[in-house]
Write a protein that holds these residues in place. Structure first.
Motif, PDB file in Angstrom:
ATOM      1  N   TYR A 169     -25.729  58.024  25.123  1.00 10.85           N
ATOM      2  CA  TYR A 169     -26.594  57.257  26.012  1.00 10.85           C
ATOM      3  C   TYR A 169     -25.786  56.700  27.171  1.00 10.85           C
ATOM      4  N   VAL A 170     -26.487  56.212  28.187  1.00  9.84           N
ATOM      5  CA  VAL A 170     -25.880  55.420  29.242  1.00  9.84           C
ATOM      6  C   VAL A 170     -26.731  54.172  29.420  1.00  9.84           C
ATOM      7  N   LEU A 171     -26.077  53.024  29.517  1.00 14.96           N
ATOM      8  CA  LEU A 171     -26.738  51.738  29.754  1.00 14.96           C
ATOM      9  C   LEU A 171     -26.167  51.121  31.024  1.00 14.96           C
ATOM     10  N   ARG A 174     -34.981  53.186  21.239  1.00 21.37           N
ATOM     11  CA  ARG A 174     -35.732  51.999  21.673  1.00 21.37           C
ATOM     12  C   ARG A 174     -34.811  50.994  22.352  1.00 21.37           C
ATOM     13  N   LEU A 175     -33.621  50.812  21.792  1.00 21.49           N
ATOM     14  CA  LEU A 175     -32.662  49.887  22.402  1.00 21.49           C
ATOM     15  C   LEU A 175     -32.298  50.342  23.806  1.00 21.49           C
ATOM     16  N   VAL A 176     -32.027  51.622  23.959  1.00 23.94           N
ATOM     17  CA  VAL A 176     -31.651  52.170  25.260  1.00 23.94           C
ATOM     18  C   VAL A 176     -32.782  51.999  26.270  1.00 23.94           C
ATOM     19  N   MET A 177     -34.021  52.305  25.863  1.00 23.97           N
ATOM     20  CA  MET A 177     -35.159  52.171  26.772  1.00 23.97           C
ATOM     21  C   MET A 177     -35.385  50.721  27.178  1.00 23.97           C
ATOM     22  N   GLU A 178     -35.298  49.811  26.215  1.00 28.78           N
ATOM     23  CA  GLU A 178     -35.552  48.392  26.503  1.00 28.78           C
ATOM     24  C   GLU A 178     -34.561  47.823  27.509  1.00 28.78           C
ATOM     25  N   THR A 218     -21.369  54.480  28.901  1.00 36.27           N
ATOM     26  CA  THR A 218     -21.875  55.626  28.146  1.00 36.27           C
ATOM     27  C   THR A 218     -21.127  55.714  26.817  1.00 36.27           C
ATOM     28  N   LEU A 219     -21.895  55.864  25.744  1.00 35.01           N
ATOM     29  CA  LEU A 219     -21.343  55.978  24.396  1.00 35.01           C
ATOM     30  C   LEU A 219     -21.765  57.313  23.810  1.00 35.01           C
ATOM     31  N   ALA A 220     -20.793  58.101  23.337  1.00 29.29           N
ATOM     32  CA  ALA A 220     -21.069  59.394  22.712  1.00 29.29           C
ATOM     33  C   ALA A 220     -20.682  59.331  21.242  1.00 29.29           C
ATOM     34  N   LEU A 221     -21.586  59.824  20.380  1.00 24.84           N
ATOM     35  CA  LEU A 221     -21.386  59.786  18.928  1.00 24.84           C
ATOM     36  C   LEU A 221     -21.648  61.162  18.339  1.00 24.84           C
ATOM     37  N   ASP A 222     -20.845  61.544  17.345  1.00 21.76           N
ATOM     38  CA  ASP A 222     -21.021  62.816  16.635  1.00 21.76           C
ATOM     39  C   ASP A 222     -21.176  62.523  15.148  1.00 21.76           C
ATOM     40  N   PHE A 223     -22.407  62.674  14.629  1.00 16.90           N
ATOM     41  CA  PHE A 223     -22.684  62.375  13.229  1.00 16.90           C
ATOM     42  C   PHE A 223     -22.834  63.660  12.412  1.00 16.90           C
ATOM     43  N   PRO A 224     -22.348  63.692  11.176  1.00 22.48           N
ATOM     44  CA  PRO A 224     -22.730  64.795  10.287  1.00 22.48           C
ATOM     45  C   PRO A 224     -24.259  64.840  10.193  1.00 22.48           C
ATOM     46  N   PHE A 240     -24.605  48.685  33.873  1.00 16.77           N
ATOM     47  CA  PHE A 240     -23.707  47.538  33.853  1.00 16.77           C
ATOM     48  C   PHE A 240     -24.548  46.265  33.798  1.00 16.77           C
ATOM     49  N   GLY A 241     -24.074  45.290  33.074  1.00 18.05           N
ATOM     50  CA  GLY A 241     -24.853  44.069  32.872  1.00 18.05           C
ATOM     51  C   GLY A 241     -25.577  44.053  31.540  1.00 18.05           C
ATOM     52  N   GLU A 242     -25.599  45.204  30.852  1.00 19.00           N
ATOM     53  CA  GLU A 242     -26.260  45.313  29.549  1.00 19.00           C
ATOM     54  C   GLU A 242     -25.215  45.457  28.434  1.00 19.00           C
ATOM     55  N   GLU A 243     -24.111  44.707  28.575  1.00 17.50           N
ATOM     56  CA  GLU A 243     -23.041  44.807  27.587  1.00 17.50           C
ATOM     57  C   GLU A 243     -23.504  44.367  26.198  1.00 17.50           C
ATOM     58  N   SER A 244     -24.450  43.443  26.136  1.00 16.29           N
ATOM     59  CA  SER A 244     -24.961  43.007  24.825  1.00 16.29           C
ATOM     60  C   SER A 244     -25.651  44.155  24.096  1.00 16.29           C
ATOM     61  N   ALA A 245     -26.294  45.045  24.841  1.00 16.71           N
ATOM     62  CA  ALA A 245     -26.950  46.201  24.220  1.00 16.71           C
ATOM     63  C   ALA A 245     -25.913  47.202  23.709  1.00 16.71           C
ATOM     64  N   VAL A 246     -24.790  47.336  24.429  1.00 18.50           N
ATOM     65  CA  VAL A 246     -23.717  48.195  23.942  1.00 18.50           C
ATOM     66  C   VAL A 246     -23.197  47.660  22.614  1.00 18.50           C
ATOM     67  N   ARG A 247     -22.961  46.361  22.575  1.00 22.30           N
ATOM     68  CA  ARG A 247     -22.505  45.739  21.329  1.00 22.30           C
ATOM     69  C   ARG A 247     -23.525  45.966  20.218  1.00 22.30           C
ATOM     70  N   ARG A 248     -24.800  45.805  20.526  1.00 24.34           N
ATOM     71  CA  ARG A 248     -25.848  45.968  19.520  1.00 24.34           C
ATOM     72  C   ARG A 248     -25.865  47.395  18.978  1.00 24.34           C
ATOM     73  N   SER A 249     -25.599  48.369  19.813  1.00 30.54           N
ATOM     74  CA  SER A 249     -25.580  49.757  19.353  1.00 30.54           C
ATOM     75  C   SER A 249     -24.463  49.974  18.335  1.00 30.54           C
TER      76      SER A 249
END
Length: 393
Positions: free
Chosen positions: A173-175, A242-246, A221-227, A177-186
């Motif tokens: 995702y990309v969020l 939903r977090l990203v959209m909000e 931007t945060l990139a994740l690779d899950f099994p 700047f200014g939405e650092e709390s959402a990055v932490r929440r992710s």
């Protein structure tokens, strides 16, 4: 060209507008094939984001590997690597004679098969701990190859096999700047499940471009690779959506296979403009979309303007001043012909009534559309013809 809508529909358009057969690109001049790298280890997400912001202004390239499973005070702890291409004077004396020496070959190879479930929350938690602890608290001026710095996983041939037969699912995702709390929440959502991400990368994006479906924008931007077989993974990704959209962000479509249509429309508000441009260059694709849309029962084809159904090619196509240039570009004619074939083929495969509302002249491909329809409703003065019939006389 950049002043055309088709250019920006194609840039970031994931190939949905067709093949790019020729392009002009601008390259970055470098003096060597090595990167001069500084490495620092951070204690948590706040320090990670603070240093990423600071280092972005100092280095050409900055990225953080993050521990997706760390919690509490260690949430989002990371190893940040920052660098710029080295100059010749940065190289040891023996390497200065060949500053562009480059060997992209993988040194190791993954076995042909891995047992299912090898990568799980326990093994990845252990791997994350080892990777974090072995990183230096601070190291400056290390010379790394392009592969080591930009593509570390490619040092292991077929590294993706480590996920086993179930494979892996990427999410990015990309969020703003200014939405650092959402990055932490992710990070909190991922670590709370816990959902083990073998590769977790946090970076900052710079300026965006006008691409209709272009992913980058100024932000985190945060990139994740899950099994792929991680329990409860899909509900987690829905929560991340939903977090990203909000918070005004969007997911990376090139890595996506599951975002709901409503979420996509919210994240990419110019999607309808993109569809209109794509329909203009590949009308057959639009017909395919209508074929699989259960809400569409009848398809009506008509001209965009009253008095003009479709005249392609126009009557003067081969006699106008540009005719010679068209005839000198056989590939262009072939490309147009392939579009016509795809469109007509799509019409024959649709199991829904197609009505041709002929509100003007239908010439060339226009008459093909008319006679490929199930029902024709035409103006009394509409001309339906094929200009090719007069060629060679």
């Amino acid at each position: 060209t950049p002043d055309q809508g088709l250019f920006w529909a194609t840039a970031g358009g994931m190939g949905l507008t067709g093949l790019i057969t020729r392009a002009t690109v601008r390259l970055k001049r470098v003096r060597t094939s090595l990167v001069k790298v500084d490495t620092v280890r951070t204690a948590g997400i706040d320090e990670t984001m603070s240093l990423l912001a600071e280092y972005d202004a100092r280095y050409g390239y900055t990225v953080a590997w993050s521990d997706s499973l760390a919690r509490g005070a260690g949430l989002g702890r990371s190893v940040i690597t920052s660098g710029d291409f080295a100059t010749v004077s940065d190289l040891p004396a023996p390497a200065r004679d060949e500053p562009f020496a480059f060997d992209p070959r993988a040194r190791l190879g993954a076995p042909d098969a891995f047992p299912p479930g090898l990568l799980n929350r326990y093994s990845i938690r252990l791997a994350n701990e080892v990777w974090y602890r072995k990183a230096p608290r601070l190291r400056e001026g290390e010379l790394q190859t392009i592969g080591q710095f930009f593509h570390p996983l490619d040092g292991i041939r077929n590294w993706n096999r480590v996920y086993g037969p179930g494979g892996f699912r990427q999410y990015q995702y990309v969020l703003p700047f200014g939405e650092e709390s959402a990055v932490r929440r992710s990070f909190e959502l991922v670590s709370a499940l816990p959902a083990p991400s073998f590769v977790t990368v946090l970076k900052r994006f710079g300026e965006s471009d006008p691409g209709f479906l272009s992913f980058p924008r100024p932000g985190w931007t945060l990139a994740l690779d899950f099994p792929a077989r991680t329990p409860a993974l899909l509900p987690l990704l829905d929560r991340l959506d939903r977090l990203v959209m909000e918070h005004g962000g969007r997911v990376y479509l090139a890595k996506d296979s599951r975002v709901a249509r409503g979420a996509f429309e919210a994240m990419y508000p110019r999607a309808e403009e993109f569809r209109a441009i794509r329909a203009g260059v590949d009308p057959g694709r639009r017909l395919v979309e209508l074929r699989i849309d259960d809400t569409v029962r009848v398809i009506v084809i008509t001209g965009a303007k009253d008095g003009e159904f479709l005249a392609t090619p126009p009557v003067d196509y081969y006699t106008s001043p540009r005719a010679e240039a068209r005839l000198a570009d056989p590939y262009g004619a072939w490309r147009v012909g392939q579009g016509v074939i795809r469109c007509y083929q799509a019409m024959t495969e649709i199991e829904k009534p197609i009505v041709a509302r002929v509100n003007g002249d239908a010439i060339g491909f226009g008459q093909s559309l008319v006679f490929g329809s199930d029902i024709i409703v035409a103006r009394e003065d509409a001309i339906i013809s094929d200009v090719h019939l007069g060629m060679g006389e």
